[in-house]
Design a protein around this motif. Structure first.
Motif, PDB file in Angstrom:
ATOM      1  N   PHE A  28       0.851  -1.212  -0.076  1.00  0.00           N
ATOM      2  CA  PHE A  28       0.066  -0.114  -0.066  1.00  0.00           C
ATOM      3  C   PHE A  28       0.962   1.296   0.058  1.00  0.00           C
ATOM      4  O   PHE A  28       2.139   1.119   0.296  1.00  0.00           O
ATOM      5  CB  PHE A  28      -1.084   0.015   1.052  1.00  0.00           C
ATOM      6  N   GLY A  29       0.083   2.381  -0.447  1.00  0.00           N
ATOM      7  CA  GLY A  29       1.019   3.576  -0.330  1.00  0.00           C
ATOM      8  C   GLY A  29       0.384   4.598  -1.130  1.00  0.00           C
ATOM      9  O   GLY A  29      -0.853   4.744  -1.340  1.00  0.00           O
ATOM     10  N   GLN A  30       1.260   5.563  -1.814  1.00  0.00           N
ATOM     11  CA  GLN A  30       0.635   6.588  -2.732  1.00  0.00           C
ATOM     12  C   GLN A  30       1.101   6.165  -4.090  1.00  0.00           C
ATOM     13  O   GLN A  30       1.401   5.101  -4.446  1.00  0.00           O
ATOM     14  CB  GLN A  30       1.116   7.906  -2.076  1.00  0.00           C
ATOM     15  N   SER A  31       1.419   7.246  -4.994  1.00  0.00           N
ATOM     16  CA  SER A  31       1.441   7.100  -6.531  1.00  0.00           C
ATOM     17  C   SER A  31       2.644   6.220  -6.735  1.00  0.00           C
ATOM     18  O   SER A  31       2.635   5.341  -7.847  1.00  0.00           O
ATOM     19  CB  SER A  31       1.802   8.584  -7.084  1.00  0.00           C
ATOM     20  N   ILE A 105      -1.116  -8.089  -3.123  1.00  0.00           N
ATOM     21  CA  ILE A 105      -2.347  -7.280  -3.127  1.00  0.00           C
ATOM     22  C   ILE A 105      -1.643  -5.890  -2.972  1.00  0.00           C
ATOM     23  O   ILE A 105      -0.922  -5.509  -2.143  1.00  0.00           O
ATOM     24  CB  ILE A 105      -3.032  -7.722  -1.710  1.00  0.00           C
ATOM     25  N   ASN A 106      -2.340  -5.019  -3.817  1.00  0.00           N
ATOM     26  CA  ASN A 106      -1.865  -3.713  -3.872  1.00  0.00           C
ATOM     27  C   ASN A 106      -3.284  -2.667  -3.766  1.00  0.00           C
ATOM     28  O   ASN A 106      -4.118  -2.528  -4.755  1.00  0.00           O
ATOM     29  CB  ASN A 106      -1.240  -3.309  -5.312  1.00  0.00           C
ATOM     30  N   VAL A 107      -3.366  -1.950  -2.759  1.00  0.00           N
ATOM     31  CA  VAL A 107      -4.340  -0.899  -2.443  1.00  0.00           C
ATOM     32  C   VAL A 107      -3.313   0.347  -2.285  1.00  0.00           C
ATOM     33  O   VAL A 107      -2.765   0.703  -1.291  1.00  0.00           O
ATOM     34  CB  VAL A 107      -5.019  -1.227  -1.423  1.00  0.00           C
ATOM     35  N   SER A 108      -3.512   1.355  -3.301  1.00  0.00           N
ATOM     36  CA  SER A 108      -2.651   2.593  -3.258  1.00  0.00           C
ATOM     37  C   SER A 108      -3.525   3.487  -3.742  1.00  0.00           C
ATOM     38  O   SER A 108      -4.149   3.325  -4.689  1.00  0.00           O
ATOM     39  CB  SER A 108      -1.429   2.394  -3.947  1.00  0.00           C
ATOM     40  N   VAL A 109      -3.206   4.751  -3.200  1.00  0.00           N
ATOM     41  CA  VAL A 109      -3.878   5.993  -3.798  1.00  0.00           C
ATOM     42  C   VAL A 109      -2.864   7.201  -4.003  1.00  0.00           C
ATOM     43  O   VAL A 109      -2.237   7.498  -3.146  1.00  0.00           O
ATOM     44  CB  VAL A 109      -4.956   6.520  -2.643  1.00  0.00           C
ATOM     45  N   GLY A 110      -2.651   7.500  -5.156  1.00  0.00           N
ATOM     46  CA  GLY A 110      -1.792   8.623  -5.446  1.00  0.00           C
ATOM     47  C   GLY A 110      -2.156   9.985  -5.026  1.00  0.00           C
ATOM     48  O   GLY A 110      -3.189  10.375  -4.674  1.00  0.00           O
ATOM     49  N   GLY A 111      -1.199  10.497  -4.385  1.00  0.00           N
ATOM     50  CA  GLY A 111      -1.148  11.730  -3.680  1.00  0.00           C
ATOM     51  C   GLY A 111      -1.628  11.885  -2.283  1.00  0.00           C
ATOM     52  O   GLY A 111      -1.545  12.713  -1.578  1.00  0.00           O
ATOM     53  N   CYS A 112      -2.171  10.528  -1.667  1.00  0.00           N
ATOM     54  CA  CYS A 112      -2.437  10.582  -0.323  1.00  0.00           C
ATOM     55  C   CYS A 112      -1.352  10.587   0.822  1.00  0.00           C
ATOM     56  O   CYS A 112      -0.321  10.171   0.630  1.00  0.00           O
ATOM     57  CB  CYS A 112      -3.518   9.188  -0.090  1.00  0.00           C
ATOM     58  N   LYS A 113      -1.804  11.047   1.961  1.00  0.00           N
ATOM     59  CA  LYS A 113      -1.165  10.914   3.170  1.00  0.00           C
ATOM     60  C   LYS A 113      -1.330   9.680   3.869  1.00  0.00           C
ATOM     61  O   LYS A 113      -2.253   9.059   3.557  1.00  0.00           O
ATOM     62  CB  LYS A 113      -1.616  12.033   4.308  1.00  0.00           C
ATOM     63  N   ILE A 114      -0.482   9.508   4.788  1.00  0.00           N
ATOM     64  CA  ILE A 114      -0.657   8.093   5.596  1.00  0.00           C
ATOM     65  C   ILE A 114      -1.931   8.036   6.456  1.00  0.00           C
ATOM     66  O   ILE A 114      -2.409   6.955   6.385  1.00  0.00           O
ATOM     67  CB  ILE A 114       0.742   7.849   6.599  1.00  0.00           C
ATOM     68  N   GLU A 115      -2.375   9.175   6.415  1.00  0.00           N
ATOM     69  CA  GLU A 115      -3.695   9.135   7.217  1.00  0.00           C
ATOM     70  C   GLU A 115      -4.780   8.596   6.614  1.00  0.00           C
ATOM     71  O   GLU A 115      -5.857   8.024   7.172  1.00  0.00           O
ATOM     72  CB  GLU A 115      -4.086  10.819   7.526  1.00  0.00           C
ATOM     73  N   LEU A 116      -4.695   8.418   5.301  1.00  0.00           N
ATOM     74  CA  LEU A 116      -5.802   7.688   4.575  1.00  0.00           C
ATOM     75  C   LEU A 116      -6.169   6.243   5.179  1.00  0.00           C
ATOM     76  O   LEU A 116      -7.053   5.567   4.784  1.00  0.00           O
ATOM     77  CB  LEU A 116      -5.678   8.031   3.079  1.00  0.00           C
ATOM     78  N   PHE A 117      -5.094   5.651   5.559  1.00  0.00           N
ATOM     79  CA  PHE A 117      -4.916   4.251   6.010  1.00  0.00           C
ATOM     80  C   PHE A 117      -5.251   4.183   7.509  1.00  0.00           C
ATOM     81  O   PHE A 117      -5.041   3.061   8.006  1.00  0.00           O
ATOM     82  CB  PHE A 117      -3.642   3.677   5.446  1.00  0.00           C
ATOM     83  N   GLU A 118      -5.319   5.100   8.201  1.00  0.00           N
ATOM     84  CA  GLU A 118      -5.681   5.225   9.521  1.00  0.00           C
ATOM     85  C   GLU A 118      -7.205   4.713   9.652  1.00  0.00           C
ATOM     86  O   GLU A 118      -8.039   5.520   9.528  1.00  0.00           O
ATOM     87  CB  GLU A 118      -5.348   6.448  10.187  1.00  0.00           C
ATOM     88  N   GLN A 168       5.270   5.367   0.682  1.00  0.00           N
ATOM     89  CA  GLN A 168       4.397   6.515   0.864  1.00  0.00           C
ATOM     90  C   GLN A 168       5.368   7.551   1.765  1.00  0.00           C
ATOM     91  O   GLN A 168       6.354   7.030   2.224  1.00  0.00           O
ATOM     92  CB  GLN A 168       3.255   5.837   1.537  1.00  0.00           C
ATOM     93  N   GLY A 169       4.836   8.532   1.638  1.00  0.00           N
ATOM     94  CA  GLY A 169       5.717   9.798   2.452  1.00  0.00           C
ATOM     95  C   GLY A 169       5.811  10.933   1.617  1.00  0.00           C
ATOM     96  O   GLY A 169       5.975  12.142   2.223  1.00  0.00           O
ATOM     97  N   GLU A 170       5.555  11.128   0.282  1.00  0.00           N
ATOM     98  CA  GLU A 170       5.781  12.400  -0.263  1.00  0.00           C
ATOM     99  C   GLU A 170       4.786  13.343   0.283  1.00  0.00           C
ATOM    100  O   GLU A 170       5.134  14.549   0.415  1.00  0.00           O
ATOM    101  CB  GLU A 170       5.638  12.033  -1.837  1.00  0.00           C
ATOM    102  N   SER A 171       3.559  13.143   0.350  1.00  0.00           N
ATOM    103  CA  SER A 171       2.415  13.809   0.989  1.00  0.00           C
ATOM    104  C   SER A 171       2.641  14.096   2.439  1.00  0.00           C
ATOM    105  O   SER A 171       1.923  15.025   2.972  1.00  0.00           O
ATOM    106  CB  SER A 171       1.068  13.375   0.718  1.00  0.00           C
ATOM    107  N   ASN A 172       3.497  13.277   3.225  1.00  0.00           N
ATOM    108  CA  ASN A 172       3.793  13.825   4.424  1.00  0.00           C
ATOM    109  C   ASN A 172       5.194  14.241   4.928  1.00  0.00           C
ATOM    110  O   ASN A 172       5.779  14.096   5.872  1.00  0.00           O
ATOM    111  CB  ASN A 172       3.715  12.220   5.313  1.00  0.00           C
ATOM    112  N   LYS A 215      12.207  15.892  -5.014  1.00  0.00           N
ATOM    113  CA  LYS A 215      11.714  16.893  -4.538  1.00  0.00           C
ATOM    114  C   LYS A 215      11.326  16.672  -2.880  1.00  0.00           C
ATOM    115  O   LYS A 215      11.297  17.610  -2.253  1.00  0.00           O
ATOM    116  CB  LYS A 215      10.533  17.281  -5.176  1.00  0.00           C
ATOM    117  N   CYS A 216      11.278  15.363  -2.620  1.00  0.00           N
ATOM    118  CA  CYS A 216      10.903  14.952  -1.295  1.00  0.00           C
ATOM    119  C   CYS A 216      11.770  14.155  -0.521  1.00  0.00           C
ATOM    120  O   CYS A 216      11.556  13.614   0.476  1.00  0.00           O
ATOM    121  CB  CYS A 216       9.344  14.230  -1.302  1.00  0.00           C
ATOM    122  N   ALA A 217      13.026  14.403  -1.099  1.00  0.00           N
ATOM    123  CA  ALA A 217      14.281  13.401  -0.388  1.00  0.00           C
ATOM    124  C   ALA A 217      14.397  13.756   1.241  1.00  0.00           C
ATOM    125  O   ALA A 217      15.117  13.054   1.622  1.00  0.00           O
ATOM    126  CB  ALA A 217      15.443  13.767  -1.271  1.00  0.00           C
TER     127      ALA A 217
END
Length: 273
Positions: A28-31, A105-118, A168-172, A215-217
Motif C-alpha cells: 500500500f502507499g501513494q503514487s 495485493i496492492n491498494v494504493s492512492v496517488g497523492g494521499c497522506k498516510i492518514e488515509l490508511f488510519e 508512501q511519504g511524499e505527501s507527509n 523533491k521530497c528527499a
C-alpha cells in the motif's frame, strides 16, 4: 456420531485449503506504489508462480475484484503503471524454491497522506481530499484500509501473509510523526488479521533520492527512523533508482531496481526464518 464424524472431516479437510507454500504480501502507499510510469513489454512476462489478488473490477482487463490472476501490470487499479511490487514478486519467484508461490495485493492512492490508511481517522481525511483523489478512493469503496483488510482476509484462505510493502511519504514530507502513524496502521493490520505483534516484516522504500533530483528527499531521514519504532521493519534504499523529470516518481527502470531491492531484502528475511 455420523454427524460428528462428518464435521471433523469437514473442518480437517477444509484447513488444507490454505497452502503454507503460498506466500502473500500486502502492499500500500501513494503514487509510486500505485505505479506511475508506463510498463513495457519486458514487464509483462508471465510467471505462473506470481499472482495478484485483484483490488478493483477491471472489465477491460477481464479481472474481477477478489480473484487471483497472473501478476502482470497493472497490479493496482485498472489504468496504473509499473510498481515496486512487480519486480519484488519477480525477484522472489527467481530466488525461492519452485514449490513456493507468491501472491501480492496492492491498494494504493496517488497523492494521499498516510492518514488515509488510519482506520479510525480516514473519514475526516477523505472529507478534505481533493475531488480527483476522492474518485480513486471511491474505487476502494471509500475506505482503502478496509479494502486492503478485506482482500487480505480473502488471501488468508489461500495462503500465508509473509510481509507488508509500503511506499508512501511524499505527501507527509517533513512530518516527524510519520513513523508513529505507520506503526498505527501496521499494528491495526496485524491485529485485524489475527497476526502476532511484529510477526510480519514491513518493508518501506525511500523516496526519490536527492541525487536523482528528488523533491521530497528530505523525507528519507524520517523514513530511516521507522525501524526504531517498528522492530520488524526495514528501509529499502532508492539510491541510483532513476527518476523522471517531476522529481517525485521513478522511471520504469527505477521501479525495476527498487522493486528488486524489496525482493532481495524479503528473500534474506525468509531465509533467516
Amino acid at each position: 456420531m455420523l454427524v460428528g464424524s462428518f464435521l471433523i472431516f469437514f473442518y480437517t479437510t477444509g484447513s488444507f485449503a490454505q497452502d503454507s507454500n503460498f506466500y502473500i504480501f500486502l502492499s500500500f502507499g501513494q503514487s509510486n506504489m500505485e505505479g506511475h510510469s508506463k510498463f513495457e513489454p519486458q514487464d509483462t512476462v508471465v510467471n505462473d508462480r506470481f499472482k495478484v489478488l485483484q483490488a478493483v473490477d477491471c472489465p477491460d482487463l477481464n479481472r474481477e475484484m477478489g480473484n487471483w490472476y497472473p501478476a502482470v501490470p497493472p497490479l493496482s487499479r485498472c489504468n496504473t503503471g509499473l510498481t515496486p511490487g512487480d519486480y519484488f514478486g519477480k525477484t522472489l519467484a527467481a530466488s525461492l524454491p519452485d514449490s513456493i508461490k507468491i501472491g501480492i495485493i496492492n491498494v494504493s492512492v496517488g497523492g494521499c497522506k498516510i492518514e488515509l490508511f488510519e482506520k479510525n481517522n480516514y473519514e475526516s481525511y477523505v472529507e478534505t481530499a481533493p475531488g480527483w483523489m476522492k474518485g480513486m478512493i471511491a474505487q476502494y469503496d471509500g475506505n482503502p484500509y478496509g479494502k486492503l483488510l478485506e482482500l487480505a482476509k480473502i488471501a488468508q484462505k489461500d495462503g500465508v501473509i509473509k510481509g507488508i510493502l509500503l511506499h508512501q511519504g511524499e505527501s507527509n514530507t517533513g512530518d516527524e510523526t510519520w513513523p508513529g502513524k505507520v506503526e498505527g496502521v501496521y499494528d491495526n493490520l496485524l491485529s485485524d488479521l489475527g497476526l502476532g505483534q511484529d510477526s510480519v516484516p514491513l518493508l518501506a522504500g525511500e523516496l526519490v533520492s536527492a541525487e536523482q533530483g528528488g523533491k521530497c528527499a528530505s523525507m528519507n531521514p524520517i523514513i530511516a527512523k521507522l525501524p526504531s519504532v517498528i522492530p520488524n521493519s526495514f528501509v529499502i534504499s532508492s539510491a541510483d533508482c532513476e527518476a523522471v523529470a517531476d522529481g517525485l516518481h521513478f522511471s520504469a527502470s527505477g521501479y525495476r531496481l527498487l522493486g528488486s531491492r524489496y525482493g532481495e531484502k524479503m528473500v534474506e528475511i525468509l531465509r533467516n526464518e
